[in-house]
Design a protein around this motif. Structure first.
Motif, PDB file in Angstrom:
ATOM      1  N   LYS A 267      -4.500  -7.104   4.274  1.00 59.15           N
ATOM      2  CA  LYS A 267      -3.302  -7.746   3.741  1.00 59.15           C
ATOM      3  C   LYS A 267      -2.608  -6.765   2.756  1.00 59.15           C
ATOM      4  O   LYS A 267      -1.370  -6.786   2.528  1.00 59.15           O
ATOM      5  N   SER A 268      -3.428  -5.873   2.055  1.00 54.82           N
ATOM      6  CA  SER A 268      -2.810  -4.926   0.897  1.00 54.82           C
ATOM      7  C   SER A 268      -3.556  -3.533   1.157  1.00 54.82           C
ATOM      8  O   SER A 268      -4.265  -3.506   0.161  1.00 54.82           O
ATOM      9  N   PRO A 269      -3.638  -2.773   1.963  1.00 54.85           N
ATOM     10  CA  PRO A 269      -4.053  -1.534   2.136  1.00 54.85           C
ATOM     11  C   PRO A 269      -3.938  -0.822   0.768  1.00 54.85           C
ATOM     12  O   PRO A 269      -4.984   0.117   0.539  1.00 54.85           O
TER      13      PRO A 269
ATOM     14  N   SER B  73      -3.284   9.546   2.048  1.00 53.49           N
ATOM     15  CA  SER B  73      -2.369   8.875   1.195  1.00 53.49           C
ATOM     16  C   SER B  73      -3.329   8.490  -0.414  1.00 53.49           C
ATOM     17  O   SER B  73      -2.678   8.116  -1.006  1.00 53.49           O
ATOM     18  N   GLY B  74      -4.577   8.869  -0.082  1.00 54.49           N
ATOM     19  CA  GLY B  74      -5.386   8.242  -1.162  1.00 54.49           C
ATOM     20  C   GLY B  74      -5.958   6.665  -1.121  1.00 54.49           C
ATOM     21  O   GLY B  74      -6.768   6.389  -1.821  1.00 54.49           O
ATOM     22  N   TRP B  75      -5.240   6.163  -0.196  1.00 50.36           N
ATOM     23  CA  TRP B  75      -5.883   4.706   0.246  1.00 50.36           C
ATOM     24  C   TRP B  75      -7.269   4.671   0.452  1.00 50.36           C
ATOM     25  O   TRP B  75      -7.599   5.625   1.216  1.00 50.36           O
ATOM     26  N   LYS B  76      -8.122   3.708   0.296  1.00 50.09           N
ATOM     27  CA  LYS B  76      -9.323   3.550   0.801  1.00 50.09           C
ATOM     28  C   LYS B  76      -9.366   2.767   1.907  1.00 50.09           C
ATOM     29  O   LYS B  76      -8.616   1.703   1.912  1.00 50.09           O
ATOM     30  N   SER B  77      -9.879   2.816   2.990  1.00 47.37           N
ATOM     31  CA  SER B  77     -10.025   2.237   4.252  1.00 47.37           C
ATOM     32  C   SER B  77     -11.278   2.079   4.800  1.00 47.37           C
ATOM     33  O   SER B  77     -12.015   2.991   5.066  1.00 47.37           O
TER      34      SER B  77
ATOM     35  N   THR C 222      -3.938  -1.558  -2.311  1.00 50.03           N
ATOM     36  CA  THR C 222      -4.684  -1.902  -3.503  1.00 50.03           C
ATOM     37  C   THR C 222      -5.963  -1.962  -3.280  1.00 50.03           C
ATOM     38  O   THR C 222      -6.730  -2.467  -4.073  1.00 50.03           O
ATOM     39  N   TRP C 223      -6.522  -2.195  -1.807  1.00 51.62           N
ATOM     40  CA  TRP C 223      -7.647  -2.821  -1.395  1.00 51.62           C
ATOM     41  C   TRP C 223      -8.836  -1.756  -2.207  1.00 51.62           C
ATOM     42  O   TRP C 223      -8.558  -0.645  -2.340  1.00 51.62           O
ATOM     43  N   LYS C 224      -9.802  -2.582  -2.806  1.00 53.10           N
ATOM     44  CA  LYS C 224     -11.178  -1.978  -3.231  1.00 53.10           C
ATOM     45  C   LYS C 224     -12.269  -2.337  -2.509  1.00 53.10           C
ATOM     46  O   LYS C 224     -12.256  -3.696  -2.493  1.00 53.10           O
ATOM     47  N   GLN C 225     -13.258  -1.758  -2.076  1.00 51.97           N
ATOM     48  CA  GLN C 225     -14.416  -2.163  -1.295  1.00 51.97           C
ATOM     49  C   GLN C 225     -15.453  -2.934  -2.463  1.00 51.97           C
ATOM     50  O   GLN C 225     -15.654  -2.361  -3.211  1.00 51.97           O
TER      51      GLN C 225
ATOM     52  N   ILE D  16       0.680   3.384  14.589  1.00 55.71           N
ATOM     53  CA  ILE D  16       1.564   2.902  13.648  1.00 55.71           C
ATOM     54  C   ILE D  16       0.827   2.534  12.388  1.00 55.71           C
ATOM     55  O   ILE D  16      -0.095   1.550  12.286  1.00 55.71           O
ATOM     56  N   SER D  17       1.220   3.013  11.236  1.00 54.38           N
ATOM     57  CA  SER D  17       0.542   2.383  10.048  1.00 54.38           C
ATOM     58  C   SER D  17       1.558   1.649   8.952  1.00 54.38           C
ATOM     59  O   SER D  17       1.888   0.729   9.244  1.00 54.38           O
ATOM     60  N   THR D  18       2.277   2.574   8.275  1.00 51.48           N
ATOM     61  CA  THR D  18       3.423   2.148   7.547  1.00 51.48           C
ATOM     62  C   THR D  18       4.507   1.969   8.188  1.00 51.48           C
ATOM     63  O   THR D  18       5.440   1.311   7.848  1.00 51.48           O
TER      64      THR D  18
END
Length: 209
Positions: free
Chosen positions: A202-204, A29-33, A206-209, A125-127
Motif C-alpha cells: 500500500k505504501s512501500p 532507493s532506501g526503501w525497506k522491503s 513509508t513502510w516500517k517492519q 515493474i516497481s514504480t
C-alpha cells in the motif's frame, strides 16, 4: 493452474523472488522491503528461460497483435526482449536508461523500421518510472508504442497511475498478489505474514517492519 500462479511458483523455486517479511531487504532507493526480485535468474535455467519466452510471446500475440517490432528495457529486459523478438521474427532494439556517454551517444540501441508499432518488453515493474522513460524515448524517436509486456509487477498504485497517465497498457506474467498467495499456500511464509505483505504494498516508501 493460471499462468500467474505457475510463474510465481517457478520464480520462488529458483529464488528469483525472495520473501522475508520479518527480515526486510533495503532497496537501492532506501526503501525497506519484504521482497527482493531478480528475474534475470530465469536466464540461467534453459527450461524456465524458454517458458518465460513462450509466455511473453503468447501475451504479445493475444494482447498486442498489431505489434510489428520489439524493444527491451535496459538492462534487465535486454535478453528477454531479444528472445521474444527472435521467436516472433520481429526487428529489435533496446532502450538505455540514459544516453551512452561516448560514440554516437545512443539512447536507443538498434534500428527499427520507420513508424514501427512497438511492444515494449520489461522484466520488473516497481514504480514504473524507468519503464515509462523507455516509452517516452521510443515515442520521441517516432515509433508507436502499442503496449508493454512485463514478467512481473509489484502492482504499486503509483505505477498503475503512471501507466494510465502515460496512456500505456501493461500486461504481466505474474504479480505480487499471486506470489504472496502461492508462498502462503506452499508454506514459504506463514498465513499471518500476508497482512504485513499487503501493508507494505500500500505504501512501500513509508513502510516500517
Amino acid at each position: 493452474m493460471e499462468i500467474q500462479n505457475a510463474f510465481a511458483e517457478k520464480l520462488l523455486a529458483v529464488k528469483a523472488i525472495k520473501l522475508q517479511p520479518n527480515d526486510p531487504f533495503t532497496w537501492a532507493s532506501g526503501w525497506k522491503s519484504p521482497i527482493y526480485t531478480d528475474n534475470r535468474k530465469t536466464l540461467a535455467y534453459p527450461a524456465l528461460r524458454s517458458f518465460v519466452k513462450q509466455e511473453l510471446v503468447h501475451l504479445v500475440h493475444t494482447e498486442f497483435p498489431e505489434a510489428d517490432a520489439v524493444a527491451g528495457v535496459a538492462t534487465g529486459a535486454i535478453a528477454q526482449g531479444a528472445l521474444v523478438a527472435d521467436e516472433l521474427g520481429f526487428p529489435y532494439c533496446y532502450v538505455r536508461s540514459k544516453p551512452k556517454d561516448h560514440g554516437m551517444g545512443n539512447l536507443i540501441e538498434g534500428t527499427l523500421p520507420e513508424g514501427a508499432k512497438v511492444v515494449v518488453i520489461e522484466d520488473l515493474i516497481s514504480t514504473g518510472g524507468s519503464s515509462l522513460k523507455a516509452v517516452e524515448a521510443l515515442r520521441a524517436a517516432g515509433f508507436e508504442v502499442v503496449g508493454m509486456v512485463a514478467s512481473y509487477t509489484y502492482g504499486f498504485p503509483v505505477a498503475q497511475e503512471a501507466f494510465k497517465a502515460a496512456g500505456v497498457r501493461l500486461v504481466t506474467l505474474s504479480d505480487y498478489e499471486h506470489t504472496t498467495a502461492i508462498a502462503a499456500k506452499t508454506g514459504y511464509i506463514k498465513e499471518e505474514d500476508l497482512a504485513v505483505l499487503a501493508e507494505w504494498r500500500k505504501s512501500p516508501s513509508t513502510w516500517k517492519q
